[in-house]
Motif scaffolding. Structure first.
Motif, mmCIF file in Angstrom:
data_model
loop_
_atom_site.group_PDB
_atom_site.id
_atom_site.type_symbol
_atom_site.label_atom_id
_atom_site.label_comp_id
_atom_site.label_asym_id
_atom_site.label_seq_id
_atom_site.Cartn_x
_atom_site.Cartn_y
_atom_site.Cartn_z
ATOM 1 N N PRO A 21 -24.854 -14.713 -23.807
ATOM 2 C CA PRO A 21 -24.249 -13.532 -23.183
ATOM 3 C C PRO A 21 -24.809 -13.294 -21.782
ATOM 4 C CG PRO A 21 -25.094 -13.007 -25.377
ATOM 5 C CD PRO A 21 -25.583 -14.374 -25.023
ATOM 6 N N THR A 22 -23.929 -13.152 -20.827
ATOM 7 C CA THR A 22 -24.356 -12.783 -19.482
ATOM 8 C C THR A 22 -24.044 -11.313 -19.224
ATOM 9 O OG1 THR A 22 -22.247 -13.549 -18.586
ATOM 10 C CG2 THR A 22 -24.076 -15.111 -18.551
ATOM 11 N N ASP A 23 -23.139 -10.770 -19.994
ATOM 12 C CA ASP A 23 -22.780 -9.357 -19.904
ATOM 13 C C ASP A 23 -23.684 -8.586 -20.870
ATOM 14 O OD1 ASP A 23 -21.573 -6.807 -20.290
ATOM 15 O OD2 ASP A 23 -19.593 -7.637 -19.829
ATOM 16 N N LEU A 24 -24.453 -7.664 -20.346
ATOM 17 C CA LEU A 24 -25.388 -6.907 -21.186
ATOM 18 C C LEU A 24 -24.675 -6.100 -22.264
ATOM 19 C CD1 LEU A 24 -28.035 -5.728 -18.574
ATOM 20 C CD2 LEU A 24 -28.168 -7.640 -20.181
ATOM 21 N N ARG A 25 -23.426 -5.703 -22.025
ATOM 22 C CA ARG A 25 -22.665 -4.978 -23.049
ATOM 23 C C ARG A 25 -22.404 -5.870 -24.255
ATOM 24 N NH1 ARG A 25 -17.361 -3.752 -20.395
ATOM 25 N NH2 ARG A 25 -17.801 -5.841 -19.670
ATOM 26 N N LEU A 26 -22.064 -7.113 -23.991
ATOM 27 C CA LEU A 26 -21.820 -8.068 -25.064
ATOM 28 C C LEU A 26 -23.104 -8.317 -25.848
ATOM 29 C CD1 LEU A 26 -20.074 -10.099 -26.590
ATOM 30 C CD2 LEU A 26 -20.585 -11.760 -24.790
ATOM 31 N N GLN A 27 -24.189 -8.556 -25.134
ATOM 32 C CA GLN A 27 -25.466 -8.809 -25.798
ATOM 33 C C GLN A 27 -25.878 -7.591 -26.639
ATOM 34 O OE1 GLN A 27 -30.040 -9.608 -24.624
ATOM 35 N NE2 GLN A 27 -28.548 -10.768 -23.456
ATOM 36 N N ARG A 31 -26.298 -7.675 -30.695
ATOM 37 C CA ARG A 31 -27.608 -7.381 -31.297
ATOM 38 C C ARG A 31 -27.536 -6.165 -32.225
ATOM 39 N NH1 ARG A 31 -31.629 -10.557 -29.347
ATOM 40 N NH2 ARG A 31 -31.335 -11.481 -27.284
ATOM 41 N N LEU A 32 -26.890 -5.099 -31.777
ATOM 42 C CA LEU A 32 -26.823 -3.891 -32.602
ATOM 43 C C LEU A 32 -25.912 -4.081 -33.819
ATOM 44 C CD1 LEU A 32 -26.809 -1.101 -29.877
ATOM 45 C CD2 LEU A 32 -28.705 -1.795 -31.363
ATOM 46 N N THR A 33 -24.848 -4.841 -33.660
ATOM 47 C CA THR A 33 -23.972 -5.122 -34.796
ATOM 48 C C THR A 33 -24.734 -5.883 -35.871
ATOM 49 O OG1 THR A 33 -21.979 -5.085 -33.438
ATOM 50 C CG2 THR A 33 -21.850 -6.311 -35.514
ATOM 51 N N PHE A 34 -25.464 -6.910 -35.467
ATOM 52 C CA PHE A 34 -26.234 -7.679 -36.443
ATOM 53 C C PHE A 34 -27.399 -6.866 -37.002
ATOM 54 C CE2 PHE A 34 -23.590 -11.113 -35.340
ATOM 55 C CZ PHE A 34 -23.730 -12.066 -36.341
ATOM 56 N N GLN A 35 -28.030 -6.058 -36.176
ATOM 57 C CA GLN A 35 -29.103 -5.201 -36.677
ATOM 58 C C GLN A 35 -28.580 -4.271 -37.771
ATOM 59 O OE1 GLN A 35 -30.591 -2.130 -33.953
ATOM 60 N NE2 GLN A 35 -32.666 -2.751 -34.533
ATOM 61 N N PHE A 56 -16.533 -0.244 -30.526
ATOM 62 C CA PHE A 56 -17.579 -0.429 -29.523
ATOM 63 C C PHE A 56 -17.397 0.552 -28.377
ATOM 64 C CE2 PHE A 56 -19.580 -4.121 -31.227
ATOM 65 C CZ PHE A 56 -18.604 -4.701 -32.009
ATOM 66 N N GLN A 57 -18.486 1.194 -27.999
ATOM 67 C CA GLN A 57 -18.500 2.055 -26.823
ATOM 68 C C GLN A 57 -18.479 1.163 -25.579
ATOM 69 O OE1 GLN A 57 -18.303 5.404 -26.922
ATOM 70 N NE2 GLN A 57 -18.090 5.138 -29.134
ATOM 71 N N PRO A 58 -18.179 1.715 -24.420
ATOM 72 C CA PRO A 58 -18.154 0.887 -23.210
ATOM 73 C C PRO A 58 -19.471 0.148 -22.935
ATOM 74 C CG PRO A 58 -17.053 2.956 -22.784
ATOM 75 C CD PRO A 58 -17.685 3.079 -24.151
ATOM 76 N N ASP A 59 -20.605 0.695 -23.407
ATOM 77 C CA ASP A 59 -21.892 0.023 -23.191
ATOM 78 C C ASP A 59 -22.195 -1.021 -24.264
ATOM 79 O OD1 ASP A 59 -22.610 1.527 -25.415
ATOM 80 O OD2 ASP A 59 -24.380 2.429 -24.468
ATOM 81 N N GLY A 60 -21.271 -1.217 -25.218
ATOM 82 C CA GLY A 60 -21.455 -2.205 -26.264
ATOM 83 C C GLY A 60 -21.975 -1.643 -27.573
ATOM 84 N N THR A 61 -22.351 -0.379 -27.605
ATOM 85 C CA THR A 61 -22.882 0.216 -28.826
ATOM 86 C C THR A 61 -21.808 0.223 -29.912
ATOM 87 O OG1 THR A 61 -24.371 1.619 -27.560
ATOM 88 C CG2 THR A 61 -23.928 2.287 -29.832
ATOM 89 N N PRO A 62 -22.113 -0.379 -31.077
ATOM 90 C CA PRO A 62 -21.129 -0.407 -32.156
ATOM 91 C C PRO A 62 -21.195 0.838 -33.025
ATOM 92 C CG PRO A 62 -23.036 -1.693 -32.786
ATOM 93 C CD PRO A 62 -23.292 -1.180 -31.383
#
Length: 155
Positions: A21-27, A31-35, A56-62
């Motif tokens: 992942p190069t996009d921090l939102r994706l990373q 990570r949070l989805t798997f956590q 997913f929120q715009p920052d990637g938070t699931p």
């Protein structure tokens, strides 16, 4: 419309063929989805229907929604006569579907090998299922996506 770090088909992640992942939102989303998924399994809860029930929120938070198909793996009555393996494999399929196909090795290193200690019976399913899923599903999707990225670059 709200943007998500994940696309809506399969779900296909919006990547340009990068292996990490190069996009921090994706990373963050991964990570949070798997956590969350690992935490559910530690609590002995599995939801085979989860994959299309994560927003997913715009920052990637699931946000995991619609837990109506979730089962307590310690209560056979909630499992409708199906095995623990069936529910855990289904939940893993739903969770693994979020991995961008060309990021399988990164996901294995960063999301699978770093998982918390799981109950022994669930760990046995995870340890057996990941290599099977990776070979049968993940690598097929990776090959298809590699061709799509190559075609897009050539166009």
């Amino acid at each position: 419309a709200r943007q998500r770090p994940f696309g809506v088909a399969e779900p296909f992640q919006l990547t340009a063929g990068e292996p990490e992942p190069t996009d921090l939102r994706l990373q963050r989303g991964l990570r949070l989805t798997f956590q969350t998924a690992w935490s559910m399994l530690v609590a002995r809860v599995a939801n085979w229907d989860q994959h299309h029930n994560v927003l997913f929120q715009p920052d990637g938070t699931p946000t995991f929604i619609d837990m109506g198909m979730a089962v307590d793996l310690d209560k056979p009555a909630s499992m409708a006569g199906l095995s623990l393996e069936w529910y855990v494999e289904g939940f893993l399929n739903a969770t693994f579907a979020f991995i961008p196909p060309l990021m399988l090795n990164w996901a294995e290193r960063e999301l699978l090998k770093t998982r918390p200690v799981l109950p022994a019976d669930i760990e046995a399913v995870v340890a057996r299922w990941w290599p099977l899923w990776k070979a049968a599903v993940g690598e097929r999707k990776a090959a298809r996506e590699a061709l799509e990225v190559k075609a897009a670059v050539a166009a």
